[in-house]
Write an enzyme that holds these catalytic residues in place. Sequence first.
Site, PDB file in Angstrom:
ATOM      1  CB  CYS A 159      -9.579   4.662   0.482  1.00 28.70           C
ATOM      2  SG  CYS A 159      -7.928   5.056   1.110  1.00 28.70           S
ATOM      3  CB  THR A 160      -6.883  -0.286   1.989  1.00 26.77           C
ATOM      4  OG1 THR A 160      -5.757   0.486   1.538  1.00 26.77           O
ATOM      5  CG2 THR A 160      -7.334  -1.233   0.901  1.00 26.77           C
ATOM      6  CG  HIS A 161      -5.194   4.877   4.319  1.00 26.03           C
ATOM      7  ND1 HIS A 161      -4.630   4.373   3.174  1.00 26.03           N
ATOM      8  CD2 HIS A 161      -4.160   5.387   5.048  1.00 26.03           C
ATOM      9  CE1 HIS A 161      -3.322   4.570   3.201  1.00 26.03           C
ATOM     10  NE2 HIS A 161      -3.015   5.190   4.329  1.00 26.03           N
ATOM     11  CB  THR A 169      -4.944   4.885  -5.430  1.00 29.83           C
ATOM     12  OG1 THR A 169      -5.732   5.389  -4.353  1.00 29.83           O
ATOM     13  CG2 THR A 169      -4.632   5.990  -6.395  1.00 29.83           C
ATOM     14  CE1 TYR A 196       2.828   5.697  -3.365  1.00 28.00           C
ATOM     15  CE2 TYR A 196       1.889   3.955  -4.721  1.00 28.00           C
ATOM     16  CZ  TYR A 196       2.954   4.471  -4.017  1.00 28.00           C
ATOM     17  OH  TYR A 196       4.137   3.776  -3.958  1.00 28.00           O
ATOM     18  CD  GLU A 221      -0.129   6.689   5.824  1.00 31.86           C
ATOM     19  OE1 GLU A 221       1.002   6.617   6.325  1.00 31.86           O
ATOM     20  OE2 GLU A 221      -0.761   5.689   5.429  1.00 31.86           O
ATOM     21  CG  ASP A 265      -1.846   1.193   1.288  1.00 29.96           C
ATOM     22  OD1 ASP A 265      -2.382   1.565   0.232  1.00 29.96           O
ATOM     23  OD2 ASP A 265      -2.032   1.787   2.367  1.00 29.96           O
ATOM     24  CB  SER A 266       0.243   4.792  -0.587  1.00 33.61           C
ATOM     25  OG  SER A 266      -0.878   4.965   0.259  1.00 33.61           O
ATOM     26  CB  CYS A 313      -3.269   0.507  -2.562  1.00 32.30           C
ATOM     27  SG  CYS A 313      -3.367   2.236  -3.095  1.00 32.30           S
TER      28      CYS A 313
END
Length: 266
Positions: A185-187, A75, A42, A152, A10-11, A73
């Site tokens: 979005c995996t976040h 994106t 990203y 983040e 992932d980013s 991810c």
Amino acid sequence: MDNRPIGILDSGLGGLTSVWELHRQLPQERVIYFGDTARTPYGSKSPETIVKFADQLVSKLISRDTKMIIIACNTITAWGLDKLREMHPEIPIIGVIGPMVRKVVGDGCSSVGVIATKGTIDSDMYGKSLRELKPDIKVYSRACPAIVPLIEEGLTDTDIMELTIKHYMDDFACTGEFDDLILGCTHYPLISKQIKKLYPNLKLYSSSAEVVQQAKEIMEAKDMLASGSDYTDRYYASDLSDNFVKMTEKLFEGTDFKVRLLKLEE
Ligand code: DGL
């Protein structure tokens, strides 16, 4: 049987939500995780840059003898999955959008909202994939670009986060056009508590369980499931900022979790 680890990327932090699900569903599998914290997010980068960066991450994971790659991810999945598969035909690569779309359509949803990064929304990959399986489905999309940087930064449980969610979603989620919302979005599973609190009537969909299920089916078909090995999980990030280390330690509290630096130029 194949005891080599699964590469997950992932980013940044978001893909860890897929790692937890993998451990839950397939506890005998080991993982190598790589978060590109040096270059996150990203979601607002160009498709060319996203594919270039993702290819570097995939190559790093392949060079560490992984048996499969999970692109945790949205994106990267939206812009790069097909290209990454072409570039690396030697290894199965799966993304997060297909499994999520099959789940939503399988559940009979006829009208869904999608929140995601700008990149994912611009690609319209959810809209296209959902309509491919169910042509009359209604899809409402909203980009929420400031959410990933806040996560983040470790600001999940804060007033700023709540205001940011409201900023993007109040006029989107309260129209009554949909009851099902895809966290594209995996976040975002890391803030599902806050989203539920603000919009309790929405049913939230996230991809982790589905993507792990797909990984399991592929490994079963190819006789690649692990039987248990001495190998330990490894977590890498391209930059070890204080925030990232603090945040991951919080997420893995009570375990012997340790994240190591893996420089992209090494
Ligand atoms: N977790 C990534 C996704 O699912 C976040 C992308 C970003 O870095 O903006 O899209």
